[in-house]
Design a protein around this motif. Structure first.
Motif, mmCIF file in Angstrom:
data_model
loop_
_atom_site.group_PDB
_atom_site.id
_atom_site.type_symbol
_atom_site.label_atom_id
_atom_site.label_comp_id
_atom_site.label_asym_id
_atom_site.label_seq_id
_atom_site.Cartn_x
_atom_site.Cartn_y
_atom_site.Cartn_z
ATOM 1 N N PHE A 1 4.097 -0.999 3.478
ATOM 2 C CA PHE A 1 3.605 0.338 3.172
ATOM 3 C C PHE A 1 4.743 1.252 2.730
ATOM 4 N N VAL B 1 7.858 -0.387 6.521
ATOM 5 C CA VAL B 1 7.536 0.946 6.018
ATOM 6 C C VAL B 1 8.756 1.510 5.296
ATOM 7 N N LEU C 1 -3.973 4.914 5.393
ATOM 8 C CA LEU C 1 -3.300 3.736 5.933
ATOM 9 C C LEU C 1 -4.320 2.703 6.423
ATOM 10 N N LEU D 1 -5.925 1.004 3.479
ATOM 11 C CA LEU D 1 -5.001 0.065 2.842
ATOM 12 C C LEU D 1 -4.872 -1.225 3.658
ATOM 13 N N ARG D 2 -4.863 -1.093 4.965
ATOM 14 C CA ARG D 2 -4.793 -2.292 5.816
ATOM 15 C C ARG D 2 -6.067 -3.126 5.651
ATOM 16 N N GLY E 1 0.825 -1.197 0.000
ATOM 17 C CA GLY E 1 0.000 0.000 0.000
ATOM 18 C C GLY E 1 0.860 1.248 0.000
ATOM 19 N N CYS F 1 -3.278 -4.919 2.615
ATOM 20 C CA CYS F 1 -1.868 -4.556 2.464
ATOM 21 C C CYS F 1 -1.102 -4.831 3.761
#
Length: 413
Positions: A83, A225, A72, A75-76, A5, A80
């Motif tokens: 990231f 990340v 975020l 996306l989770r 993501g 995902c």
């Protein structure tokens, strides 16, 4: 199900990294963050990476953090697990952010201890050495970015720029210099672990070329990340070998809508005007008769043929308008786009991140799929609009060769 993501701070930045991810083997979809509220992301079947395009680069810090965390969370929910916070390769920001606060908020939300900071984009002349960001041969603060109307960059040192933007200040910012990067993956991975042990959360990593970024991508495979420009994503390894979708541009007027004030775009506008025609937007004329001015522009654009017709805000430094007039110009360009599409135009080239966002939102398109790359970070995209498909090129202000506005239309023919 998507596994990667990306949170991008504007639309052209989102398309930029989508190009890179597609080339790296990820089937990638770009979706718009809906005015700061991202709910359930529409993810087409077979998608490997989802890029959420926000409008967060220059909004107040608290708002940028909120919309980024909303993205975020969405996306989770979409599945995902890794990231990427994508920002501009010229590290566009103010003394307070928004790069540092957003990256810190994402780390905190995921309970992750460390990330890398890698804005380098060597193909477009952005390199990092000893922590200093260069634009071509010039340090960032000696480049045209020093005079950016919204985010003037008056320092080239990434650690110095980032330290005031994160809660731990300089104690949380470390540097991996180029001699370490040049020693390879194991040396960079060791440097990252040493930085983490010393209390750093943000590690600026030098990069002079694509090989350096590939080294960093491999050395940071264990991180959940990543942050940076789009070029770091080229070192990621997607599950596919297929590249961008082939396109065939439809016949019709070749219209460019340019709201960017960057010097690169100004040169592109001048080149296109020398090979075609155009109309310069003036705030005074828009305020005097907004609808009439838009109608006149649309009428002229529809008369165009094989030469580009450019609707532009600036073609020279002396044309740059007061930033207070920027929303008016974006509104006009967005309405021009909507009326052109309503009249049958099915391909548009749009220059400038804010302008691209305004145009795409006015058209009400769905997810964007990648077509062929024309210049580094610049590609045609396919945009769904109900049962219809539009061809859009959404260009960052600083990207593209001088002849892009003329040459782009030949890419899909």
């Amino acid at each position: 199900m998507a596994t990667l993501g990306v949170i991008a701070d504007d639309l052209t930045g989102a398309t930029d990294i989508a190009i890179t991810l597609t080339t790296a083997g990820f089937r990638t979809t770009v979706v718009l963050g809906d005015e700061g509220t991202v709910g359930t992301i529409p993810v087409p079947d077979g998608t490997d990476a989802v890029v959420v395009a926000l409008k967060s680069r220059t909004v107040p810090v608290d708002e940028a953090v909120k919309v980024s965390l909303d993205a975020l969370a969405a996306l989770r929910r979409a599945g995902c697990e890794r990231f990427y916070v994508k920002y501009c390769s010229t590290f566009d920001s103010t003394p307070r952010g928004n790069i540092g606060p957003v990256c810190e908020a994402v780390l905190d939300a995921l309970d992750e201890p460390l990330t890398v900071v890698a804005p380098a984009f060597p193909a477009n002349g952005r390199t990092v050495y000893r922590g200093h960001l260069f634009v071509g041969d010039d340090p960032l603060d000696e480049s045209p970015m020093r005079h950016h109307p919204l985010t003037p960059m008056t320092d080239s040192s990434l650690p110095r720029l980032l330290a005031p933007q994160v809660s731990g200040g300089s104690d949380e910012v470390a540097l991996v210099p180029w001699p370490v990067v040049d020693r390879g993956v194991d040396a960079v991975r060791t440097a990252l672990e040493q930085a983490r042990a010393a209390g750093a959360r943000f590690v600026v990593v030098d990069a002079l070329n694509e090989a350096d970024l590939d080294t960093l991508a491999r050395a940071s495979e264990h991180l959940s990340v990543l942050t940076g420009g789009s070029a770091l994503a080229a070192g990621l390894r997607g599950p596919r070998t297929s590249g961008p979708r082939a396109i065939s541009l439809p016949d019709g007027p070749r219209v460019v809508l340019s709201g960017s004030a960057s010097r690169a775009t100004q040169g592109q506008v001048r080149h296109a005007l020398a090979h075609g025609d155009g109309h310069r937007l003036l705030p005074s004329e828009l305020r005097a008769d907004f609808d009439g001015e838009v109608s006149r522009i649309v009428g002229r654009a529809l008369e165009g043929g094989s030469a580009p017709f450019v609707v532009y805000a600036t073609a020279a430094p002396e044309h740059v308008v007061d930033t207070a007039d920027a929303p008016l110009m974006e509104e006009a360009l967005a309405l021009v786009a909507k009326r052109l599409v309503g009249a049958g135009v099915r391909s548009l080239l749009v220059a400038g991140g804010e302008t691209s966002g305004a145009v795409v939102r006015s058209l009400g398109v769905g997810p964007l799929a990648l077509g062929p790359e024309v210049d580094p970070g610049v590609a045609w995209m396919l945009a769904e609009r109900g049962d219809d498909v539009l061809h859009l090129m959404l260009k960052s202000g600083n990207f593209g060769a001088e002849d892009l506005f003329v040459r782009a239309w030949k890419a899909g023919r």
